[in-house]
Design a protein around this motif. Structure first.
Motif, PDB file in Angstrom:
ATOM      1  N   CYS A 264       0.814  -1.221   0.000  1.00 12.68           N
ATOM      2  CA  CYS A 264       0.000   0.000   0.000  1.00 12.68           C
ATOM      3  C   CYS A 264       0.842   1.263   0.000  1.00 12.68           C
ATOM      4  N   TYR A 265       2.138   1.138   0.335  1.00 15.91           N
ATOM      5  CA  TYR A 265       3.037   2.287   0.313  1.00 15.91           C
ATOM      6  C   TYR A 265       3.942   2.284  -0.914  1.00 15.91           C
ATOM      7  N   SER A 266       3.596   1.443  -1.918  1.00 22.87           N
ATOM      8  CA  SER A 266       4.364   1.314  -3.170  1.00 22.87           C
ATOM      9  C   SER A 266       5.743   0.719  -2.935  1.00 22.87           C
ATOM     10  N   ARG A 267       5.879  -0.079  -1.903  1.00 26.52           N
ATOM     11  CA  ARG A 267       7.146  -0.744  -1.614  1.00 26.52           C
ATOM     12  C   ARG A 267       7.187  -2.061  -2.378  1.00 26.52           C
ATOM     13  N   PRO A 268       8.214  -2.292  -3.228  1.00 25.96           N
ATOM     14  CA  PRO A 268       8.262  -3.512  -4.044  1.00 25.96           C
ATOM     15  C   PRO A 268       8.697  -4.736  -3.249  1.00 25.96           C
ATOM     16  N   PHE A 269       8.186  -5.903  -3.635  1.00 24.42           N
ATOM     17  CA  PHE A 269       8.617  -7.166  -3.044  1.00 24.42           C
ATOM     18  C   PHE A 269       8.216  -8.293  -3.996  1.00 24.42           C
ATOM     19  N   ILE A 270       8.798  -9.462  -3.783  1.00 21.29           N
ATOM     20  CA  ILE A 270       8.484 -10.635  -4.606  1.00 21.29           C
ATOM     21  C   ILE A 270       7.825 -11.666  -3.701  1.00 21.29           C
ATOM     22  N   PRO A 271       6.499 -11.725  -3.681  1.00 17.97           N
ATOM     23  CA  PRO A 271       5.775 -12.542  -2.707  1.00 17.97           C
ATOM     24  C   PRO A 271       5.965 -14.041  -2.869  1.00 17.97           C
ATOM     25  N   ASP A 272       6.062 -14.530  -4.081  1.00 15.67           N
ATOM     26  CA  ASP A 272       6.144 -15.974  -4.310  1.00 15.67           C
ATOM     27  C   ASP A 272       7.386 -16.591  -3.683  1.00 15.67           C
ATOM     28  N   LEU A 273       8.437 -15.813  -3.567  1.00 19.45           N
ATOM     29  CA  LEU A 273       9.714 -16.339  -3.082  1.00 19.45           C
ATOM     30  C   LEU A 273      10.160 -15.687  -1.777  1.00 19.45           C
ATOM     31  N   ASN A 274       9.293 -14.847  -1.168  1.00 22.30           N
ATOM     32  CA  ASN A 274       9.666 -14.127   0.048  1.00 22.30           C
ATOM     33  C   ASN A 274      10.951 -13.320  -0.129  1.00 22.30           C
ATOM     34  N   ILE A 275      11.080 -12.719  -1.298  1.00 23.54           N
ATOM     35  CA  ILE A 275      12.246 -11.908  -1.613  1.00 23.54           C
ATOM     36  C   ILE A 275      11.894 -10.429  -1.460  1.00 23.54           C
ATOM     37  N   ASP A 276      12.781  -9.707  -0.796  1.00 24.00           N
ATOM     38  CA  ASP A 276      12.579  -8.285  -0.560  1.00 24.00           C
ATOM     39  C   ASP A 276      13.777  -7.528  -1.126  1.00 24.00           C
ATOM     40  N   PHE A 277      13.525  -6.431  -1.834  1.00 26.90           N
ATOM     41  CA  PHE A 277      14.643  -5.666  -2.384  1.00 26.90           C
ATOM     42  C   PHE A 277      14.352  -4.176  -2.316  1.00 26.90           C
ATOM     43  N   ASN A 278      15.417  -3.399  -2.458  1.00 31.28           N
ATOM     44  CA  ASN A 278      15.305  -1.952  -2.342  1.00 31.28           C
ATOM     45  C   ASN A 278      16.369  -1.300  -3.221  1.00 31.28           C
ATOM     46  N   ILE A 279      16.019  -0.152  -3.818  1.00 33.74           N
ATOM     47  CA  ILE A 279      16.929   0.579  -4.692  1.00 33.74           C
ATOM     48  C   ILE A 279      17.004   2.035  -4.243  1.00 33.74           C
ATOM     49  N   SER A 280      18.199   2.592  -4.255  1.00 33.94           N
ATOM     50  CA  SER A 280      18.379   4.006  -3.956  1.00 33.94           C
ATOM     51  C   SER A 280      19.416   4.577  -4.908  1.00 33.94           C
ATOM     52  N   HIS A 281      19.265   5.833  -5.267  1.00 34.38           N
ATOM     53  CA  HIS A 281      20.243   6.461  -6.159  1.00 34.38           C
ATOM     54  C   HIS A 281      20.471   7.909  -5.751  1.00 34.38           C
ATOM     55  N   SER A 282      21.640   8.398  -6.049  1.00 30.75           N
ATOM     56  CA  SER A 282      21.980   9.793  -5.800  1.00 30.75           C
ATOM     57  C   SER A 282      23.128  10.175  -6.711  1.00 30.75           C
ATOM     58  N   ASN A 283      22.920  11.238  -7.478  1.00 28.13           N
ATOM     59  CA  ASN A 283      23.919  11.719  -8.428  1.00 28.13           C
ATOM     60  C   ASN A 283      24.314  10.591  -9.385  1.00 28.13           C
ATOM     61  N   GLU A 284      25.562  10.099  -9.339  1.00 28.36           N
ATOM     62  CA  GLU A 284      26.001   9.108 -10.321  1.00 28.36           C
ATOM     63  C   GLU A 284      26.005   7.674  -9.803  1.00 28.36           C
ATOM     64  N   TYR A 285      25.569   7.454  -8.563  1.00 27.26           N
ATOM     65  CA  TYR A 285      25.592   6.101  -8.001  1.00 27.26           C
ATOM     66  C   TYR A 285      24.196   5.566  -7.722  1.00 27.26           C
ATOM     67  N   LEU A 286      24.060   4.252  -7.921  1.00 27.43           N
ATOM     68  CA  LEU A 286      22.820   3.547  -7.608  1.00 27.43           C
ATOM     69  C   LEU A 286      23.153   2.342  -6.738  1.00 27.43           C
ATOM     70  N   ILE A 287      22.405   2.179  -5.660  1.00 31.53           N
ATOM     71  CA  ILE A 287      22.589   1.068  -4.728  1.00 31.53           C
ATOM     72  C   ILE A 287      21.382   0.143  -4.811  1.00 31.53           C
ATOM     73  N   PHE A 288      21.658  -1.163  -4.868  1.00 31.81           N
ATOM     74  CA  PHE A 288      20.601  -2.164  -4.896  1.00 31.81           C
ATOM     75  C   PHE A 288      20.878  -3.188  -3.797  1.00 31.81           C
ATOM     76  N   ALA A 289      19.862  -3.482  -2.979  1.00 28.16           N
ATOM     77  CA  ALA A 289      20.006  -4.484  -1.922  1.00 28.16           C
ATOM     78  C   ALA A 289      18.865  -5.478  -2.026  1.00 28.16           C
ATOM     79  N   ILE A 290      19.184  -6.759  -1.863  1.00 27.86           N
ATOM     80  CA  ILE A 290      18.177  -7.816  -1.941  1.00 27.86           C
ATOM     81  C   ILE A 290      18.408  -8.803  -0.800  1.00 27.86           C
TER      82      ILE A 290
END
Length: 208
Positions: free
Chosen positions: A70-96
């Motif tokens: 409901c807060y537009s937070r992405p997740f993968i329900p079938d596999l209980n996988i949670d991930f998050n993305i953040s970016h600033s200027n020229e770098y992008l961080i991805f965590a899963i």
């Protein structure tokens, strides 16, 4: 499983040559942005969500089912996988991660940033006193705050973000969460928050 990757984006990269990798809807999502830098960020994010996730999960991009709460937070329900993305200027961080909610944030140090005005909006009184006009303290707390509210998922939509009492330590552990933060590149601040996990698990990601 906890994986974190950091990508340095190139604004001159000719991503248009690779748009055919995506369906029409995703292509429009990428190209609808007005500025090229925003398009590069969108392209990189979609590339990670489609192909890097598929590689990790040993599947194909079309088989990945990404849902949003409901807060537009992405997740993968079938596999209980949670991930998050953040970016600033020229770098992008991805965590899963699996069976574990977490939030990640990266911020580029900005000179002459109005830390006092912004601080009054996003920080509790306790946190504002820690900043005390120090811009390094501001970005340390900013990334920690972002990582925390991303882990919980409510973002700045609710008033809950004003009730925290984060400190300036690189590792902050409470019963419900643990946050690791540091300056990972010159003038770039990074933080990751893990919910309901011990410091031993967090050290795995620090060493990465």
């Amino acid at each position: 499983m906890l994986q974190i990757i950091c990508i340095k984006m190139n604004i001159k990269f000719n991503f248009e040559d690779y748009l055919f990798w995506f369906n029409k809807e995703t292509q429009f999502k990428i190209t609808k942005f007005k500025f090229r830098k925003e398009q590069i960020i969108a392209f990189t994010s979609e590339l990670i969500k489609s192909y890097y996730l598929a590689k990790i999960l040993n599947t194909t991009p079309s088989e990945i089912n990404i849902n949003y709460d409901c807060y537009s937070r992405p997740f993968i329900p079938d596999l209980n996988i949670d991930f998050n993305i953040s970016h600033s200027n020229e770098y992008l961080i991805f965590a899963i991660s699996d069976y574990l909610k977490r939030g990640v944030d990266i911020q580029h140090y900005i000179k002459n940033f109005e830390i006092n005005e912004i601080g009054k909006i996003v920080f509790s009184e306790f946190e504002q006193n820690l900043i005390a006009g120090n811009i390094d303290n501001f970005f340390t707390l900013w990334t920690k705050k972002e990582a925390l509210i991303k882990a919980y998922g409510f973002g700045f939509i609710t008033e809950d973000y004003k009730n925290t009492k984060l400190n300036l330590s690189n590792i902050e552990e409470l019963p419900d969460f643990i946050i690791y933060s540091k300056e990972i590149f010159p003038n770039y601040y990074f933080a990751i928050c893990l919910l309901n996990k011990t410091i031993d698990r967090l050290l795995i990601c620090i060493e990465m």
